[in-house]
Design a protein around this motif. Structure first.
Motif, PDB file in Angstrom:
ATOM      1  N   PHE A 129       3.342  -1.493   3.852  1.00 35.30           N
ATOM      2  CA  PHE A 129       2.833   0.580   3.934  1.00 35.30           C
ATOM      3  C   PHE A 129       4.153   0.927   3.463  1.00 35.30           C
ATOM      4  CE2 PHE A 129      -1.006  -1.279   6.517  1.00 35.30           C
ATOM      5  CZ  PHE A 129      -1.992  -0.159   5.748  1.00 35.30           C
ATOM      6  N   VAL A 130       4.007   1.931   2.892  1.00 31.94           N
ATOM      7  CA  VAL A 130       5.420   2.081   1.983  1.00 31.94           C
ATOM      8  C   VAL A 130       4.780   3.774   1.893  1.00 31.94           C
ATOM      9  CG1 VAL A 130       6.869   2.508   0.300  1.00 31.94           C
ATOM     10  CG2 VAL A 130       5.720   0.370   0.444  1.00 31.94           C
ATOM     11  N   ASN A 131       5.522   4.419   3.535  1.00 34.52           N
ATOM     12  CA  ASN A 131       5.468   5.963   3.033  1.00 34.52           C
ATOM     13  C   ASN A 131       6.078   6.831   2.470  1.00 34.52           C
ATOM     14  OD1 ASN A 131       4.742   8.465   4.489  1.00 34.52           O
ATOM     15  ND2 ASN A 131       6.613   8.413   6.027  1.00 34.52           N
ATOM     16  N   ASP A 132       5.821   6.990   1.576  1.00 33.77           N
ATOM     17  CA  ASP A 132       6.713   8.087   0.303  1.00 33.77           C
ATOM     18  C   ASP A 132       6.340   9.690   0.896  1.00 33.77           C
ATOM     19  OD1 ASP A 132       7.411   8.380  -1.493  1.00 33.77           O
ATOM     20  OD2 ASP A 132       5.822   8.174  -3.151  1.00 33.77           O
ATOM     21  N   GLY A 133       7.575   9.156   1.094  1.00 31.30           N
ATOM     22  CA  GLY A 133       7.557  11.144   2.445  1.00 31.30           C
ATOM     23  C   GLY A 133       6.607  12.264   2.766  1.00 31.30           C
ATOM     24  N   VAL A 148       1.141  -0.889   0.021  1.00 29.69           N
ATOM     25  CA  VAL A 148       0.151  -0.072   0.450  1.00 29.69           C
ATOM     26  C   VAL A 148       1.010   1.634   0.067  1.00 29.69           C
ATOM     27  CG1 VAL A 148      -1.825   1.275   1.084  1.00 29.69           C
ATOM     28  CG2 VAL A 148      -1.683  -1.416   1.158  1.00 29.69           C
ATOM     29  N   PRO A 149       0.998   2.251  -1.027  1.00 25.97           N
ATOM     30  CA  PRO A 149       2.010   3.563  -1.513  1.00 25.97           C
ATOM     31  C   PRO A 149       0.852   4.101  -0.361  1.00 25.97           C
ATOM     32  CG  PRO A 149       1.948   2.154  -3.267  1.00 25.97           C
ATOM     33  CD  PRO A 149       0.463   1.746  -2.423  1.00 25.97           C
ATOM     34  N   VAL A 169      -1.340  -5.558  -4.843  1.00 30.16           N
ATOM     35  CA  VAL A 169      -0.485  -3.451  -5.317  1.00 30.16           C
ATOM     36  C   VAL A 169      -1.686  -2.686  -4.593  1.00 30.16           C
ATOM     37  CG1 VAL A 169       0.085  -0.975  -6.091  1.00 30.16           C
ATOM     38  CG2 VAL A 169       1.511  -3.392  -6.526  1.00 30.16           C
ATOM     39  N   MET A 170      -2.025  -2.109  -3.872  1.00 27.22           N
ATOM     40  CA  MET A 170      -3.219  -1.212  -4.075  1.00 27.22           C
ATOM     41  C   MET A 170      -3.289   0.006  -3.284  1.00 27.22           C
ATOM     42  SD  MET A 170      -4.870  -3.597  -1.037  1.00 27.22           S
ATOM     43  CE  MET A 170      -7.178  -2.926  -1.586  1.00 27.22           C
ATOM     44  N   ASP A 171      -3.987   0.910  -3.749  1.00 27.99           N
ATOM     45  CA  ASP A 171      -4.140   1.769  -3.232  1.00 27.99           C
ATOM     46  C   ASP A 171      -4.721   2.069  -1.671  1.00 27.99           C
ATOM     47  OD1 ASP A 171      -2.488   3.680  -4.895  1.00 27.99           O
ATOM     48  OD2 ASP A 171      -4.545   4.520  -6.152  1.00 27.99           O
ATOM     49  N   ALA A 172      -4.689   3.100  -0.667  1.00 29.69           N
ATOM     50  CA  ALA A 172      -4.821   3.467   0.852  1.00 29.69           C
ATOM     51  C   ALA A 172      -6.468   4.164   0.006  1.00 29.69           C
ATOM     52  CB  ALA A 172      -3.802   4.536   1.283  1.00 29.69           C
ATOM     53  N   ASP A 173      -7.041   4.895  -0.281  1.00 30.87           N
ATOM     54  CA  ASP A 173      -7.757   5.605  -0.593  1.00 30.87           C
ATOM     55  C   ASP A 173      -9.586   4.575  -0.245  1.00 30.87           C
ATOM     56  OD1 ASP A 173      -7.900   4.937  -3.139  1.00 30.87           O
ATOM     57  OD2 ASP A 173      -6.855   6.629  -4.355  1.00 30.87           O
ATOM     58  N   GLU A 220       6.252   4.950  -7.653  1.00 29.23           N
ATOM     59  CA  GLU A 220       6.392   3.819  -8.590  1.00 29.23           C
ATOM     60  C   GLU A 220       7.744   3.699  -7.751  1.00 29.23           C
ATOM     61  OE1 GLU A 220       6.021   2.293 -11.509  1.00 29.23           O
ATOM     62  OE2 GLU A 220       4.410   3.513 -12.784  1.00 29.23           O
ATOM     63  N   ALA A 221       8.250   4.992  -6.826  1.00 31.40           N
ATOM     64  CA  ALA A 221       9.837   3.722  -6.558  1.00 31.40           C
ATOM     65  C   ALA A 221       8.862   3.106  -5.545  1.00 31.40           C
ATOM     66  CB  ALA A 221      10.383   5.080  -5.444  1.00 31.40           C
ATOM     67  N   ALA A 222       7.872   3.753  -4.658  1.00 30.02           N
ATOM     68  CA  ALA A 222       7.107   2.720  -3.055  1.00 30.02           C
ATOM     69  C   ALA A 222       6.637   1.337  -3.942  1.00 30.02           C
ATOM     70  CB  ALA A 222       5.597   4.033  -2.947  1.00 30.02           C
ATOM     71  N   MET A 223       5.698   1.268  -4.476  1.00 32.73           N
ATOM     72  CA  MET A 223       5.800   0.234  -5.380  1.00 32.73           C
ATOM     73  C   MET A 223       6.800  -0.988  -5.714  1.00 32.73           C
ATOM     74  SD  MET A 223       2.415   0.004  -8.033  1.00 32.73           S
ATOM     75  CE  MET A 223       3.510   1.842  -9.636  1.00 32.73           C
ATOM     76  N   TYR A 224       8.249  -0.244  -6.449  1.00 33.99           N
ATOM     77  CA  TYR A 224       9.311  -0.990  -6.139  1.00 33.99           C
ATOM     78  C   TYR A 224       9.354  -1.240  -4.774  1.00 33.99           C
ATOM     79  CZ  TYR A 224      13.538  -2.418  -8.274  1.00 33.99           C
ATOM     80  OH  TYR A 224      14.820  -3.363  -8.200  1.00 33.99           O
ATOM     81  N   ALA A 225       9.701  -1.181  -3.967  1.00 35.16           N
ATOM     82  CA  ALA A 225       9.982  -1.155  -2.706  1.00 35.16           C
ATOM     83  C   ALA A 225       9.305  -2.451  -2.198  1.00 35.16           C
ATOM     84  CB  ALA A 225      10.308   0.602  -1.397  1.00 35.16           C
ATOM     85  N   GLY A 226       8.298  -1.776  -1.801  1.00 30.14           N
ATOM     86  CA  GLY A 226       7.141  -3.544  -1.640  1.00 30.14           C
ATOM     87  C   GLY A 226       7.208  -4.680  -2.236  1.00 30.14           C
ATOM     88  N   PHE A 227       7.652  -4.509  -3.879  1.00 24.27           N
ATOM     89  CA  PHE A 227       8.098  -5.601  -4.469  1.00 24.27           C
ATOM     90  C   PHE A 227       9.379  -6.525  -3.688  1.00 24.27           C
ATOM     91  CE2 PHE A 227       5.159  -4.242  -7.984  1.00 24.27           C
ATOM     92  CZ  PHE A 227       4.036  -4.592  -7.867  1.00 24.27           C
ATOM     93  N   VAL A 228      10.029  -5.653  -3.694  1.00 22.43           N
ATOM     94  CA  VAL A 228      11.435  -6.198  -3.590  1.00 22.43           C
ATOM     95  C   VAL A 228      11.405  -7.291  -2.122  1.00 22.43           C
ATOM     96  CG1 VAL A 228      13.988  -5.458  -2.863  1.00 22.43           C
ATOM     97  CG2 VAL A 228      12.880  -4.608  -4.801  1.00 22.43           C
TER      98      VAL A 228
END
Length: 315
Positions: A39-43, A8-9, A91-95, A74-82
């Motif tokens: 969850f990937v907190n993108d700044g 979840v970016p 992959v899904m949005d938080a909204d 894109e970076a957030a999704m990649y971090a999740g995949f890795v």
């Protein structure tokens, strides 16, 4: 027993997370499989990180990665995949525009063994401005015609994939990422699951028209050489036209003996050709910029905090 990883970016999702987590948790708890929420907190500049810390402290299934700054979705999704460890990865949005209620059906389709991925697509674009919808449809038509990316109109990033497909995506470690194109480029058999468009549960969209336009241009440049080929053909065509006009001017001078008239039209031609030259240089500049960024070999993201013991990253 399988394990399901949900990525979840999050970027400034302080208002949406209190709605998303209970819904997702309820759906996942009913599954017979183990799961993890990454969850990937993108700044984020709001209280998103504080909420994620609190969720992780209360729920052992919740993990988070917090970036040192905003690196982009894109970076957030990649971090999740890795960092995902599941047999199936989503992959899904938080909204809540990506309904968690679809997950059981998506898992069932993958369990059948016929497909490697279940991707979602919106059946309609209710709630979107007409101009934005028109441009979106044209983008999907163009990118499918000029590239190898298989992007369905209305496609969302929300999809569930088997481990083999996720590993293939991780291996594509390019810095300039366009995941919708990557999902199609790696292949694998995909089932498209349609659903009705859902409005955001809270907060505001982070995507305006210009961000979407830039995203579309990046997607075309990342997956197609057609803009470069068009520039070359325009240059070839204009050179031919210029050569023919030069012959016409010389013959007119020799036959009629009068000077060439029409300075206004000449200026228009010069400006037109100059514009084509600048356009071609701009297209080439976009490709050179992408090459330049790839050559730097900078990391896709920098993690400043996480409750994952060894956060992985691929340069």
């Amino acid at each position: 027993m399988k394990k399901i990883s949900i990525i979840v970016p999050c970027y400034n999702e302080e208002e949406a997370l209190p709605f998303f987590y209970p819904v997702a948790h309820e759906v996942l708890e009913k599954l017979p499989d183990d799961y993890e929420l990454i969850f990937v907190n993108d700044g984020s500049k709001d209280k998103t990180l504080e909420i994620l810390r609190d969720l992780a402290a209360k729920d052992p299934h919740v993990f988070y990665i917090s970036f040192s700054r905003n690196f982009g979705k894109e970076a957030a999704m990649y971090a999740g995949f890795v960092n995902a460890s599941g047999d199936y990865v989503a992959v899904m949005d938080a909204d809540l525009q990506d309904p968690p209620a679809l997950l059981p059906e998506m898992i069932k389709i993958l369990d059948s063994g016929e497909y490697d991925s279940v991707a979602t697509r919106r059946e309609d674009r209710k709630g979107e401005p007409p101009v934005r919808s028109w441009f979106a449809r044209k983008f999907y038509q163009i990118i499918n015609k000029i590239s190898d990316a298989d992007v369905v109109d209305g496609a969302r990033d929300f999809r569930l994939m088997k481990r083999d497909m996720v590993d293939a995506i991780v291996e594509m470690s390019e810095y300039n990422r366009f995941s919708k194109g990557i999902f199609g480029w790696v292949g694998f058999k995909t089932y498209w699951l349609p659903y009705e468009n859902v409005e955001r549960v809270a907060g505001e969209s982070k995507w305006n028209f210009w961000k979407l336009l830039k995203y579309a241009i990046d997607g075309i440049i990342n997956f197609s050489l057609v803009p470069l080929n068009l520039s070359s053909w325009m240059g070839f065509f204009m050179t031919g036209v210029s050569f023919i006009m030069l012959i016409v001017i010389v013959l007119r001078k020799l036959i009629k003996g009068d000077p060439v008239a029409g300075w206004a039209s000449l200026i228009c031609v010069v400006i037109f050709i100059g514009g084509l030259v600048m356009l071609s240089l701009g297209v080439m500049g976009q490709y050179l910029a992408k090459i330049y960024m790839e050559s730097k070999r900078r990391p896709h993201y920098i993690s400043s905090e996480s409750n994952i013991k060894d956060v992985k990253k691929i340069d």
